[in-house]
Design a protein around this motif. Structure first.
Motif, mmCIF file in Angstrom:
data_model
loop_
_atom_site.group_PDB
_atom_site.id
_atom_site.type_symbol
_atom_site.label_atom_id
_atom_site.label_comp_id
_atom_site.label_asym_id
_atom_site.label_seq_id
_atom_site.Cartn_x
_atom_site.Cartn_y
_atom_site.Cartn_z
ATOM 1 N N ARG A 1 -11.473 19.814 -11.868
ATOM 2 C CA ARG A 1 -11.245 18.408 -11.548
ATOM 3 C C ARG A 1 -10.435 18.270 -10.260
ATOM 4 O O ARG A 1 -9.965 17.178 -9.915
ATOM 5 C CB ARG A 1 -10.507 17.704 -12.679
ATOM 6 C CG ARG A 1 -9.107 18.225 -12.959
ATOM 7 C CD ARG A 1 -8.328 17.220 -13.788
ATOM 8 N NE ARG A 1 -8.143 15.978 -13.062
ATOM 9 C CZ ARG A 1 -7.858 14.808 -13.603
ATOM 10 N NH1 ARG A 1 -7.747 14.721 -14.900
ATOM 11 N NH2 ARG A 1 -7.686 13.724 -12.872
ATOM 12 N N ALA A 2 -10.262 19.360 -9.549
ATOM 13 C CA ALA A 2 -9.480 19.322 -8.310
ATOM 14 C C ALA A 2 -10.249 18.577 -7.223
ATOM 15 O O ALA A 2 -11.484 18.528 -7.219
ATOM 16 C CB ALA A 2 -9.153 20.734 -7.841
ATOM 17 N N SER B 1 -14.649 7.318 -11.493
ATOM 18 C CA SER B 1 -14.508 6.200 -12.434
ATOM 19 C C SER B 1 -13.044 5.871 -12.697
ATOM 20 O O SER B 1 -12.734 4.770 -13.184
ATOM 21 C CB SER B 1 -15.203 6.538 -13.756
ATOM 22 O OG SER B 1 -14.556 7.631 -14.401
ATOM 23 N N ASP B 2 -12.152 6.792 -12.382
ATOM 24 C CA ASP B 2 -10.727 6.570 -12.609
ATOM 25 C C ASP B 2 -10.007 6.028 -11.377
ATOM 26 O O ASP B 2 -8.795 5.790 -11.421
ATOM 27 C CB ASP B 2 -10.079 7.897 -13.040
ATOM 28 C CG ASP B 2 -8.762 7.690 -13.773
ATOM 29 O OD1 ASP B 2 -8.667 6.700 -14.511
ATOM 30 O OD2 ASP B 2 -7.836 8.508 -13.593
ATOM 31 N N GLU B 3 -10.749 5.837 -10.271
ATOM 32 C CA GLU B 3 -10.140 5.336 -9.042
ATOM 33 C C GLU B 3 -9.898 3.819 -9.121
ATOM 34 O O GLU B 3 -10.650 3.092 -9.782
ATOM 35 C CB GLU B 3 -11.049 5.643 -7.849
ATOM 36 C CG GLU B 3 -11.167 7.135 -7.532
ATOM 37 C CD GLU B 3 -9.908 7.689 -6.916
ATOM 38 O OE1 GLU B 3 -9.073 6.903 -6.447
ATOM 39 O OE2 GLU B 3 -9.749 8.933 -6.907
ATOM 40 N N ILE B 4 -8.876 3.377 -8.428
ATOM 41 C CA ILE B 4 -8.532 1.951 -8.406
ATOM 42 C C ILE B 4 -9.397 1.188 -7.413
ATOM 43 O O ILE B 4 -9.739 0.023 -7.632
ATOM 44 C CB ILE B 4 -7.034 1.779 -8.077
ATOM 45 C CG1 ILE B 4 -6.181 2.509 -9.114
ATOM 46 C CG2 ILE B 4 -6.658 0.306 -8.017
ATOM 47 C CD1 ILE B 4 -4.701 2.467 -8.832
ATOM 48 N N ASP B 5 -9.797 1.840 -6.337
ATOM 49 C CA ASP B 5 -10.584 1.187 -5.293
ATOM 50 C C ASP B 5 -11.913 0.684 -5.871
ATOM 51 O O ASP B 5 -12.694 1.478 -6.431
ATOM 52 C CB ASP B 5 -10.837 2.182 -4.157
ATOM 53 C CG ASP B 5 -11.481 1.521 -2.945
ATOM 54 O OD1 ASP B 5 -11.906 0.353 -3.061
ATOM 55 O OD2 ASP B 5 -11.571 2.173 -1.892
ATOM 56 N N LEU C 1 -21.112 17.430 -10.774
ATOM 57 C CA LEU C 1 -21.464 16.010 -10.855
ATOM 58 C C LEU C 1 -20.764 15.268 -11.996
ATOM 59 O O LEU C 1 -20.213 14.180 -11.764
ATOM 60 C CB LEU C 1 -22.980 15.875 -10.973
ATOM 61 C CG LEU C 1 -23.762 15.881 -9.653
ATOM 62 C CD1 LEU C 1 -25.252 15.959 -9.920
ATOM 63 C CD2 LEU C 1 -23.436 14.641 -8.838
ATOM 64 N N PRO C 2 -20.761 15.765 -13.227
ATOM 65 C CA PRO C 2 -20.060 15.013 -14.285
ATOM 66 C C PRO C 2 -18.574 14.845 -13.986
ATOM 67 O O PRO C 2 -18.004 13.775 -14.259
ATOM 68 C CB PRO C 2 -20.287 15.872 -15.540
ATOM 69 C CG PRO C 2 -21.491 16.678 -15.244
ATOM 70 C CD PRO C 2 -21.447 16.947 -13.774
ATOM 71 N N MET C 3 -17.957 15.882 -13.418
ATOM 72 C CA MET C 3 -16.534 15.785 -13.095
ATOM 73 C C MET C 3 -16.297 14.815 -11.946
ATOM 74 O O MET C 3 -15.305 14.068 -11.932
ATOM 75 C CB MET C 3 -15.998 17.170 -12.752
ATOM 76 C CG MET C 3 -14.487 17.221 -12.665
ATOM 77 S SD MET C 3 -13.715 16.758 -14.236
ATOM 78 C CE MET C 3 -14.382 18.037 -15.303
ATOM 79 N N GLN C 4 -17.214 14.804 -10.976
ATOM 80 C CA GLN C 4 -17.080 13.864 -9.866
ATOM 81 C C GLN C 4 -17.207 12.431 -10.351
ATOM 82 O O GLN C 4 -16.454 11.539 -9.916
ATOM 83 C CB GLN C 4 -18.162 14.156 -8.819
ATOM 84 C CG GLN C 4 -17.967 13.431 -7.505
ATOM 85 C CD GLN C 4 -16.763 13.952 -6.741
ATOM 86 O OE1 GLN C 4 -16.801 15.028 -6.169
ATOM 87 N NE2 GLN C 4 -15.689 13.174 -6.712
ATOM 88 N N GLN D 1 -19.404 1.505 -7.154
ATOM 89 C CA GLN D 1 -20.761 1.752 -6.664
ATOM 90 C C GLN D 1 -21.023 3.246 -6.533
ATOM 91 O O GLN D 1 -22.124 3.724 -6.872
ATOM 92 C CB GLN D 1 -20.961 1.057 -5.319
ATOM 93 C CG GLN D 1 -22.380 1.139 -4.787
ATOM 94 C CD GLN D 1 -22.523 0.464 -3.436
ATOM 95 O OE1 GLN D 1 -21.886 0.865 -2.461
ATOM 96 N NE2 GLN D 1 -23.359 -0.568 -3.371
ATOM 97 N N ASN D 2 -20.035 3.996 -6.055
ATOM 98 C CA ASN D 2 -20.213 5.438 -5.929
ATOM 99 C C ASN D 2 -20.423 6.096 -7.287
ATOM 100 O O ASN D 2 -21.230 7.030 -7.425
ATOM 101 C CB ASN D 2 -18.994 6.057 -5.238
ATOM 102 C CG ASN D 2 -18.912 5.695 -3.766
ATOM 103 O OD1 ASN D 2 -19.822 5.082 -3.221
ATOM 104 N ND2 ASN D 2 -17.817 6.060 -3.123
ATOM 105 N N THR D 3 -19.696 5.607 -8.287
ATOM 106 C CA THR D 3 -19.855 6.177 -9.631
ATOM 107 C C THR D 3 -21.264 5.945 -10.158
ATOM 108 O O THR D 3 -21.902 6.867 -10.691
ATOM 109 C CB THR D 3 -18.823 5.544 -10.589
ATOM 110 O OG1 THR D 3 -17.505 5.786 -10.098
ATOM 111 C CG2 THR D 3 -18.959 6.126 -11.977
#
Length: 294
Positions: free
Chosen positions: A229-230, A254-258, A246-249, A263-265
């Motif tokens: 997860r780094a 999905s945990d980002e505030i932005d 990919l699943p980790m990305q 859309q990227n998720t």
């Protein structure tokens, strides 16, 4: 006999049986429709949120703290390398173990204990394999953390029991007459297995491999334990370089505030689905190519 068959009691029993069959067909059809509706809603939601984020820059870029420049290629390459390591380790070992247990292993308590252990391993939660990979591959063997090599080895431990179980069932489904005919014309037991039994069992073995690899492709819990997860801003150059999958990305974005990462998720989920469909398509093609009917 005709009067008995056409009696009122017999007709009532037939009517009840036909009604039960209609209810069963209706329940089965409703289950399929509900499942397809859930899938359609999921695909529609992902396409609505993520189709606008699919671009060449997104597909060829790597992870970034800026949602507008973040890409998925590093995670795709990491997933590909991890799956190659998983397949290279789990498929031959799983098939050979299935062949030995089904064709050559003596029937004793030791063999029964091994069979029960393999069945139990197939049901073990994936996080346990992550802890095992952390303890053995990283802490004991000192292999590079957050690398496709360790990720693939950990997922291979999780996938191999599924391949062994499906392989044994496929080998067991080959008619005994095939073995008897091969032995009758002078083939050795090893030649009988590898020249006659294994080619006929290969489609079933590939089916189990598809299931195991599809499960491994979507796993995140074992990879969390080995450090995948780094934040990795450059695609991996090999199986020992730090990378994400990919699943980790998807989990990290999905945990980002932005809000831009929403859309990227969704776009990354679409890429993951395409990746999974492509991998399964190749496996199904190979299975159908080697399928033999008798």
């Amino acid at each position: 006999m005709t009067d008995t068959w056409q009696s009122a009691a017999a007709q009532r029993r037939l009517a009840k049986r036909h009604a039960a069959e209609r209810r069963f067909r209706a329940i089965g059809l409703a289950s399929i429709v509900i499942s397809l509706l859930f899938l359609a809603v999921l695909l529609f939601t992902m396409a609505k949120n993520g189709i606008g984020g699919l671009s060449l820059d997104f597909l060829l870029g790597s992870d970034s703290t800026d949602a507008s420049t973040a890409g998925v290629w590093g995670a795709v390459k990491g997933s590909l390398l991890t799956m190659l390591v998983t397949l290279a380790l789990s498929f031959p070992m799983g098939v050979l173990a299935a062949i030995y247990l089904e064709e050559f292993a003596p029937k004793n308590r030791w063999t029964e204990w091994v069979e029960v252990s393999i069945n139990n391993l197939a049901a073990v939660p994936s996080i346990i394999f992550g802890l095992l990979g952390l303890a053995v591959f990283i802490n004991l063997a000192h292999l590079p953390r957050s690398s496709p090599l360790v990720g693939g080895m950990t997922l291979a431990l999780m996938t191999m029991p599924v391949i062994v179980i499906s392989g044994r069932n496929a080998i067991k489904a080959v008619p005994p007459s095939i073995r008897d005919a091969a032995l009758a014309v002078g083939a050795s037991p090893v030649q009988t297995v590898f020249h006659h039994v294994l080619p006929l069992a290969l489609p079933g073995i590939l089916t189990g491999t598809i299931i195991g690899m599809a499960r491994a492709l979507g796993e995140t819990a074992p990879l969390l334990m080995i450090g995948m997860r780094a934040f990795v801003s450059t695609p991996p150059g090999g199986i020992t370089d730090p990378s994400s999958v990919l699943p980790m990305q998807i989990f990290l974005w999905s945990d980002e505030i932005d809000p831009g990462f929403v859309q990227n998720t969704s776009a990354a989920i679409i890429v993951l689905l395409v990746f999974l469909l492509a991998m399964n398509g190749v496996a199904i093609y190979l299975r159908n190519k080697f399928e033999t009917r008798w």
